[in-house]
Design a protein around this motif. Structure first.
Motif, PDB file in Angstrom:
ATOM      1  N   LEU A 146       1.009  -1.272   0.057  1.00  0.00           N
ATOM      2  CA  LEU A 146       0.161   0.078   0.179  1.00  0.00           C
ATOM      3  C   LEU A 146       1.009   1.309   0.044  1.00  0.00           C
ATOM      4  CD1 LEU A 146      -2.769   1.452   0.071  1.00  0.00           C
ATOM      5  CD2 LEU A 146      -2.702   1.172   2.484  1.00  0.00           C
ATOM      6  N   ASN A 147       1.937   1.105   0.934  1.00  0.00           N
ATOM      7  CA  ASN A 147       2.852   2.405   0.744  1.00  0.00           C
ATOM      8  C   ASN A 147       3.377   2.642  -0.476  1.00  0.00           C
ATOM      9  OD1 ASN A 147       2.679   2.836   3.538  1.00  0.00           O
ATOM     10  ND2 ASN A 147       4.483   1.590   4.124  1.00  0.00           N
ATOM     11  N   LYS A 148       3.760   1.457  -1.343  1.00  0.00           N
ATOM     12  CA  LYS A 148       4.375   1.984  -2.606  1.00  0.00           C
ATOM     13  C   LYS A 148       3.294   2.387  -3.629  1.00  0.00           C
ATOM     14  CE  LYS A 148       8.349  -1.334  -1.889  1.00  0.00           C
ATOM     15  NZ  LYS A 148       9.127  -0.332  -1.523  1.00  0.00           N
ATOM     16  N   LYS A 149       2.277   1.818  -3.517  1.00  0.00           N
ATOM     17  CA  LYS A 149       1.164   2.016  -4.427  1.00  0.00           C
ATOM     18  C   LYS A 149       0.848   3.824  -4.223  1.00  0.00           C
ATOM     19  CE  LYS A 149      -3.365   0.622  -5.571  1.00  0.00           C
ATOM     20  NZ  LYS A 149      -4.568  -0.105  -5.201  1.00  0.00           N
ATOM     21  N   ILE A 150       0.772   4.222  -3.219  1.00  0.00           N
ATOM     22  CA  ILE A 150       0.478   5.536  -2.759  1.00  0.00           C
ATOM     23  C   ILE A 150       1.769   6.426  -3.320  1.00  0.00           C
ATOM     24  CG2 ILE A 150       0.231   7.271  -0.945  1.00  0.00           C
ATOM     25  CD1 ILE A 150      -1.173   5.045   0.663  1.00  0.00           C
ATOM     26  N   PHE A 151       2.977   5.888  -2.912  1.00  0.00           N
ATOM     27  CA  PHE A 151       4.136   6.554  -3.304  1.00  0.00           C
ATOM     28  C   PHE A 151       4.167   6.829  -5.034  1.00  0.00           C
ATOM     29  CE2 PHE A 151       8.520   6.834  -5.042  1.00  0.00           C
ATOM     30  CZ  PHE A 151       8.932   8.055  -4.231  1.00  0.00           C
ATOM     31  N   ARG A 191      10.044  -1.176   3.558  1.00  0.00           N
ATOM     32  CA  ARG A 191       8.936  -0.907   3.511  1.00  0.00           C
ATOM     33  C   ARG A 191       8.313   0.500   3.439  1.00  0.00           C
ATOM     34  NH1 ARG A 191       7.225  -3.442   9.028  1.00  0.00           N
ATOM     35  NH2 ARG A 191       5.075  -2.309   8.470  1.00  0.00           N
ATOM     36  N   SER A 192       9.017   1.318   3.750  1.00  0.00           N
ATOM     37  CA  SER A 192       8.903   2.929   3.785  1.00  0.00           C
ATOM     38  C   SER A 192       9.241   3.476   2.379  1.00  0.00           C
ATOM     39  CB  SER A 192       9.215   3.473   4.990  1.00  0.00           C
ATOM     40  OG  SER A 192      10.744   3.643   5.041  1.00  0.00           O
ATOM     41  N   CYS A 193       8.374   4.511   1.980  1.00  0.00           N
ATOM     42  CA  CYS A 193       8.741   5.415   1.015  1.00  0.00           C
ATOM     43  C   CYS A 193       8.736   7.030   1.668  1.00  0.00           C
ATOM     44  CB  CYS A 193       7.780   5.406  -0.152  1.00  0.00           C
ATOM     45  SG  CYS A 193       7.894   3.444  -0.812  1.00  0.00           S
ATOM     46  N   ARG A 194       9.539   7.800   0.993  1.00  0.00           N
ATOM     47  CA  ARG A 194       9.448   9.073   1.771  1.00  0.00           C
ATOM     48  C   ARG A 194       9.185  10.081   0.659  1.00  0.00           C
ATOM     49  NH1 ARG A 194      14.591   8.576   5.435  1.00  0.00           N
ATOM     50  NH2 ARG A 194      15.279   7.492   3.555  1.00  0.00           N
ATOM     51  N   ILE A 195       8.916  11.260   0.772  1.00  0.00           N
ATOM     52  CA  ILE A 195       8.846  12.538   0.011  1.00  0.00           C
ATOM     53  C   ILE A 195       9.169  13.775   0.987  1.00  0.00           C
ATOM     54  CG2 ILE A 195       7.383  14.001  -1.430  1.00  0.00           C
ATOM     55  CD1 ILE A 195       5.496  11.667  -1.710  1.00  0.00           C
ATOM     56  N   GLY A 196       9.972  14.287   0.533  1.00  0.00           N
ATOM     57  CA  GLY A 196      10.489  15.322   1.423  1.00  0.00           C
ATOM     58  C   GLY A 196      11.293  16.541   0.694  1.00  0.00           C
ATOM     59  N   CYS A 197      11.759  17.316   1.581  1.00  0.00           N
ATOM     60  CA  CYS A 197      12.779  18.454   0.825  1.00  0.00           C
ATOM     61  C   CYS A 197      13.691  18.429   1.730  1.00  0.00           C
ATOM     62  CB  CYS A 197      11.870  19.641   0.888  1.00  0.00           C
ATOM     63  SG  CYS A 197      11.237  20.533   2.434  1.00  0.00           S
ATOM     64  N   VAL A 234      -5.768   8.699  -5.141  1.00  0.00           N
ATOM     65  CA  VAL A 234      -4.778   7.220  -5.372  1.00  0.00           C
ATOM     66  C   VAL A 234      -5.843   6.336  -5.333  1.00  0.00           C
ATOM     67  CG1 VAL A 234      -3.577   5.836  -3.557  1.00  0.00           C
ATOM     68  CG2 VAL A 234      -2.955   8.200  -3.781  1.00  0.00           C
ATOM     69  N   PRO A 235      -5.783   5.343  -6.068  1.00  0.00           N
ATOM     70  CA  PRO A 235      -6.648   4.058  -6.265  1.00  0.00           C
ATOM     71  C   PRO A 235      -6.895   3.339  -4.925  1.00  0.00           C
ATOM     72  CG  PRO A 235      -5.052   3.942  -8.006  1.00  0.00           C
ATOM     73  CD  PRO A 235      -4.736   5.129  -6.855  1.00  0.00           C
ATOM     74  N   GLU A 236      -7.944   2.853  -4.511  1.00  0.00           N
ATOM     75  CA  GLU A 236      -7.908   2.283  -3.269  1.00  0.00           C
ATOM     76  C   GLU A 236      -7.715   0.697  -3.243  1.00  0.00           C
ATOM     77  OE1 GLU A 236     -11.684   2.715  -1.050  1.00  0.00           O
ATOM     78  OE2 GLU A 236     -12.215   4.775  -1.839  1.00  0.00           O
ATOM     79  N   LYS A 237      -7.559   0.139  -4.273  1.00  0.00           N
ATOM     80  CA  LYS A 237      -6.958  -1.105  -4.493  1.00  0.00           C
ATOM     81  C   LYS A 237      -6.150  -1.278  -5.568  1.00  0.00           C
ATOM     82  CE  LYS A 237     -11.083  -3.238  -2.274  1.00  0.00           C
ATOM     83  NZ  LYS A 237     -12.167  -4.175  -2.131  1.00  0.00           N
TER      84      LYS A 237
END
Length: 83
Positions: free
Chosen positions: A4-9, A36-42, A80-83
């Motif tokens: 799910l994390n990757k899908k959202i990212f 497991r995690s993905c990040r968006i930052g500055c 973001v698609p739910e599935k």
């Protein structure tokens, strides 16, 4: 949860140019295989955290950037698609 994390990212990264334009500067898009995690930052420019006299100013700028990031992502999180 990592799927799910990757899908959202990746859904957000599909709108990278629009998000960065709304944010007002380039962002760091960090998603590595095997994590497991993905990040968006500055990137925070300027003085480091060792200068305690500047902490209030640094904290204000960080809060301002977080608010801008939330606003830039808000519209695209709804897509973001739910599935």
């Amino acid at each position: 949860m990592d799927a799910l994390n990757k899908k959202i990212f990746y859904s957000l990264r599909g709108h990278k140019e629009d998000i960065e334009q709304s944010f007002g500067e380039p962002l760091i898009w960090d998603c590595k295989e095997g994590r497991r995690s993905c990040r968006i930052g500055c990137k925070r420019e300027g003085e480091g955290l060792r200068n305690e006299e500047r902490w209030d100013d640094i904290q204000e700028r960080m809060i301002e950037k977080m608010i801008k990031l939330i606003q830039a992502l808000k519209l695209f999180l709804k897509k973001v698609p739910e599935k």
